[in-house]
Design a protein around this motif. Sequence first.
Motif, short mmCIF file in Angstrom:
data_model
loop_
_atom_site.label_atom_id
_atom_site.label_comp_id
_atom_site.label_asym_id
_atom_site.label_seq_id
_atom_site.Cartn_x
_atom_site.Cartn_y
_atom_site.Cartn_z
N UNK A 20 15.60 19.04 -52.40
CA UNK A 20 14.81 19.58 -51.83
C UNK A 20 14.50 19.70 -50.39
N UNK A 21 14.11 20.81 -50.20
CA UNK A 21 14.05 21.39 -48.68
C UNK A 21 12.64 21.68 -48.25
N UNK A 22 12.24 20.91 -47.07
CA UNK A 22 11.05 21.11 -46.72
C UNK A 22 10.86 21.96 -45.26
N UNK A 23 10.16 23.01 -45.20
CA UNK A 23 10.24 23.90 -43.85
C UNK A 23 8.89 23.38 -43.32
N UNK A 24 9.12 22.86 -41.96
CA UNK A 24 7.94 22.22 -41.23
C UNK A 24 7.73 23.22 -40.00
N UNK A 25 6.43 23.05 -39.56
CA UNK A 25 6.30 23.44 -38.11
C UNK A 25 6.08 22.63 -37.06
N UNK A 26 6.90 22.57 -36.14
CA UNK A 26 6.89 21.34 -35.23
C UNK A 26 5.33 21.35 -34.33
N UNK A 27 4.51 20.53 -34.52
CA UNK A 27 3.41 20.29 -33.80
C UNK A 27 3.31 18.93 -33.08
N UNK A 28 2.33 19.00 -32.24
CA UNK A 28 2.10 17.80 -31.38
C UNK A 28 1.19 16.85 -32.00
N UNK A 29 -0.03 17.44 -32.24
CA UNK A 29 -1.16 16.39 -32.62
C UNK A 29 -1.17 16.53 -34.40
N UNK A 30 -0.09 15.87 -34.75
CA UNK A 30 -0.11 15.78 -36.32
C UNK A 30 -1.04 15.09 -36.88
N UNK A 31 -1.95 14.19 -36.09
CA UNK A 31 -2.91 13.46 -36.92
C UNK A 31 -4.00 14.34 -37.33
N UNK A 32 -4.14 15.57 -36.89
CA UNK A 32 -5.23 16.68 -37.12
C UNK A 32 -4.59 17.51 -38.14
N UNK A 33 -5.44 17.97 -39.20
CA UNK A 33 -5.21 19.16 -39.73
C UNK A 33 -4.97 20.63 -39.26
N UNK A 34 -3.84 20.91 -39.39
CA UNK A 34 -3.61 22.12 -38.72
C UNK A 34 -4.07 23.40 -39.61
N UNK A 35 -5.54 23.78 -39.48
CA UNK A 35 -6.07 24.75 -40.21
C UNK A 35 -5.74 26.04 -39.85
N UNK B 97 -7.82 34.76 -58.11
CA UNK B 97 -7.76 33.09 -58.38
C UNK B 97 -8.46 32.61 -57.36
N UNK B 98 -9.15 31.61 -57.88
CA UNK B 98 -10.17 31.00 -56.97
C UNK B 98 -8.97 30.07 -55.58
N UNK B 99 -9.62 29.69 -54.58
CA UNK B 99 -9.12 29.14 -53.36
C UNK B 99 -9.48 27.75 -53.31
N UNK B 100 -8.45 26.90 -52.87
CA UNK B 100 -8.76 25.36 -52.57
C UNK B 100 -8.27 25.20 -50.97
N UNK B 101 -8.97 23.97 -50.51
CA UNK B 101 -8.38 23.65 -49.22
C UNK B 101 -7.26 22.47 -49.25
N UNK B 102 -6.31 22.85 -48.63
CA UNK B 102 -5.22 21.48 -48.75
C UNK B 102 -5.57 20.31 -47.80
N UNK B 103 -6.67 20.30 -46.97
CA UNK B 103 -6.99 19.25 -46.14
C UNK B 103 -7.23 18.10 -47.06
N UNK B 104 -6.55 16.92 -46.24
CA UNK B 104 -6.87 15.52 -46.86
C UNK B 104 -8.15 15.09 -46.45
N UNK B 105 -8.98 14.42 -47.06
CA UNK B 105 -10.37 13.87 -46.86
C UNK B 105 -10.56 13.25 -45.63
N UNK B 106 -9.32 12.52 -45.17
CA UNK B 106 -9.42 11.76 -43.91
C UNK B 106 -8.93 12.21 -42.73
N UNK B 107 -8.48 13.76 -42.62
CA UNK B 107 -8.08 14.25 -41.34
C UNK B 107 -9.23 15.40 -40.98
N UNK B 108 -9.37 15.33 -39.74
CA UNK B 108 -10.21 16.41 -38.94
C UNK B 108 -9.34 17.34 -38.65
N UNK B 109 -9.80 18.72 -38.59
CA UNK B 109 -9.41 19.99 -38.18
C UNK B 109 -9.01 20.05 -37.03
#
Length: 927
Positions: free
Chosen positions: A706-721, A748-760
């Motif tokens: 498995x290969x993960x492609x990630x974007x480096x961000x500083x404030x990872x505790x927030x959901x990167x909308x 297709x319908x759309x869904x949000x990938x945001x976890x319930x415990x994360x702030x935008x």
Amino acid sequence: GSSFCSQGNQIKSSCSLVAFVSDQAGKGAVPANLAVPAPLAYRHACSALVTDLDFSPFDDCLLATCSADETVKVWRICEPGQEQPASAEVSLMPRDGKLEQVLFHPAAAGLLAVASSRGLHLWDTGRDTALAGTPKPPHQAPSTSGSLIYLIPSPDIVLHFEATHIFVCHRQQEVKLWDTRSLNSSLSSPLCCIGVCAGGGGGLLVLGGTQCVGDAPTRGVAMVPKLALDIGVCEVLRVMQLTENFIIPISYHVPRKDFHADLYPDTLGHMAAMTADEWWAGANKQVLAVPCTVPLTLGPHSHSRFYTDTFSTSPKSQDWFHSPGCSLLFTIGAESEPPPRQEAKGQSSESQSGCSYSPSCPAGPSSKFRHIQGTVLHRDTHITNLRGMSLTTPGECDGFCANGQRMAVPLAISGGQIAVLELSQPGKLPDTALPTIQNSVNVADFCWDPFDSSKLVVAGDDAKIRMWKIPEGGLVETLTEPACILQGHTEKIYSIKFHPHASGLLASSSYDMTVRLWDLENGVEVKKLHGHQDQIFGMAWSPNGKLLATVCKDGKVRLYDPRKSAEPIQEGPGPEGHRGGRIVWVCDGQYLLVSGFDCRSERQLYLFSATSLASGAVASAPADVAPSTLIPFYDPDTSLAILTGKGDTRVYIFEITPEVPHFIECSSFHASEPHKGLCFLPKTQCNVRDVEVARAVRLGKTTIEPVAFKVPRVRKEFFQDDVFPDTAVWWEPALSAAAWLSGSDGQHRKISLRPTDMTLVSEAPKEAPVRKYLPSSVYLEEKTDEQKKEELLSAMVAKLGNREDPLPQELFEGVDEEEWAKYLAQIVIMGVQVVGRAFARALRQEFAASQAAAEARGRAGTQSAAASSFTGMTLQEAQQILNLSTLTPEEIQKNYEHLFKVNDKAAGGSFYLQSKVSKHETFLIKS
């Protein structure tokens, strides 16, 4: 093969072309395109040696040359691929001796200055006679022949390039700075060089020495105009260095991340301010300045590479380039060979990519994904010990396929067998044979049903399509009977693609040069599309499911509306190469991204407008030279195109934009070894908490990683909308095949990938800027000795006056009062004994020290300079300790009694401080 016997420069550059002088027969001036890395398609031959050349500042394709046969020619260079004129557009014959230099006027159109051995002439290219001429200057004045005059930004400063001859047969070149208001002498001492060029707008002056880059001697230098610079990477200067066998573009960058307007003031535009007649009549207009942020138009042949020509006619000669960092190097020698290209080992960053090339827009926006990182996940998630993989799948096949639950891998076993592996069961595979799917014929292509993770469709060499049903939990035994077989094609099948919205609707392409649509639910053919003249490399459904696009070996890109016509509704030119191609829709269906090969078999990316295929590609980007076709994956949420080929170690990542420059290259991912394929998983597999924008599985030699492609961000505790918009649920059908065939469309319908415990992150509170380091003034400030002593005394007085602090014994709890009294009495007795002995010893030491200090002061004769050999205390320091302004017995006694009383042990003081006060009081009295 460049000439160095003329006085003019040997190389000149416009925004799109570079021309240099060759002394070989039939190659007087050789213009080379700056954008197309291809062999020269044209050469303009002059009957005599070209002594100088210059591009028009208002027309990149207008080149003027002068030669030793006293002729000035103006050439019109056509676009690459077009037939070039056999003769010059304008020929001027001054007949005034050997011509040395030619120069276009910087503000008037069509006005040429020509310097000869007899004088200086001005020519209007629209006339046959000179506007004016000057006789040969006096002997005392600098000769026009052998001199170059350049204007630099200040209107009163002239740069004079003078060549002198010394009797020892040594030729020396000098650069001097002259003020046109006073030409009696130069402003600066001479500098030695052999080439000079100046660029407007930035005040930059370039002097070419004998060696600029490499070991080859320099024949000339030319500065690329400001509008051609890559300001997206803060390129402030680009110089073309001409050597005997090379043209070396040298790029200068300012180390900054984004565009900075202070580096790019407005520069001269491409519109002439006046005509030659207006200038001759006395007009003095200036060319309008334009911002450097004006983007250059990217056409189908516009790439950010340079190239040069090989002067040899030998069939063994090769053109090759090497791009370390920002510079590009091209060999044009007869027997030169390219250096070995080495792939970076491990997961290297883009700066370690060796010969990798990063196409970037001259003025385009920078991508927020430019630092994207590809990371192979932990070994615990790998599937290892995979044996007997098939390496002979057709080029139209991706090599293997995967969905969110399992993978299908073809095996090199007779009967077209395919192994099905569960993603939820990583680890080492057994050495024994795996349960497989037996197709009885070689596999041409296969793919999973996007709406049913247990349904695998396989196309074989026998022109049949087989549908297999995988049981729950995976394969436990070999399957030999498919659930359904589709027949209709008369030749071997190339590829198969499921419809993105309608369930059970499949498209297939075949060697019979047809594309057929199948209803899997009923097992019947429902449509047949015609119009292809050769092998179909690839096909792709539009995002809305209405159109089908194909790329063909006949060099055409076609667009079909299957429900309306069996013939293509649009057709346009595609890749020139015939080795393979892939196609995918991008930018919400506005454009088609095609990966293929050019006429030199170099891998290229082309972008076509879906509304005008006939106009050709609107933009293109080069990749590299490799035999395999780049297989694209497009993420509509981020507009990222991720591409790699079978047997590659590098994964290219581009952000595709509807605006120019269309292609914005991001950091590449480098694998440690070549892979057989790369397949991407649904978006729900991504770890959004770690800003993972894509998840893929990589098929190696014996492993699946498995290969993960990630974007480096500083404030990872927030959901990167901003990088995770609502995503389409493409793994659920929007309608049935019958409904689509009847004319219905679905989305297709759309869904949000945001976890319930994360702030935008867009709603996150703004962080106040925090100073990481103290200001430099804190470190640079020097304190005097008096300031240091004041701080020490203040701290001591504050300590002595602090009576509110509790004593250590007051903090003890949980001890009986009688027991505490007993221990306290013992402590007091022991303390008195210790203090008594210490006090007696201190008194003896103080007395001895006082006697020694008195004797030392008597010998030195200076009372204030002496100090006790034991205490090291001077008179001034003792005075400060007792806080005395004057040394009188009354004041000493008064301050001594006060400080001694304050430090009394009964009042919470310290016996040590009392002894110090007593010591200094005794010291002052004896002094």
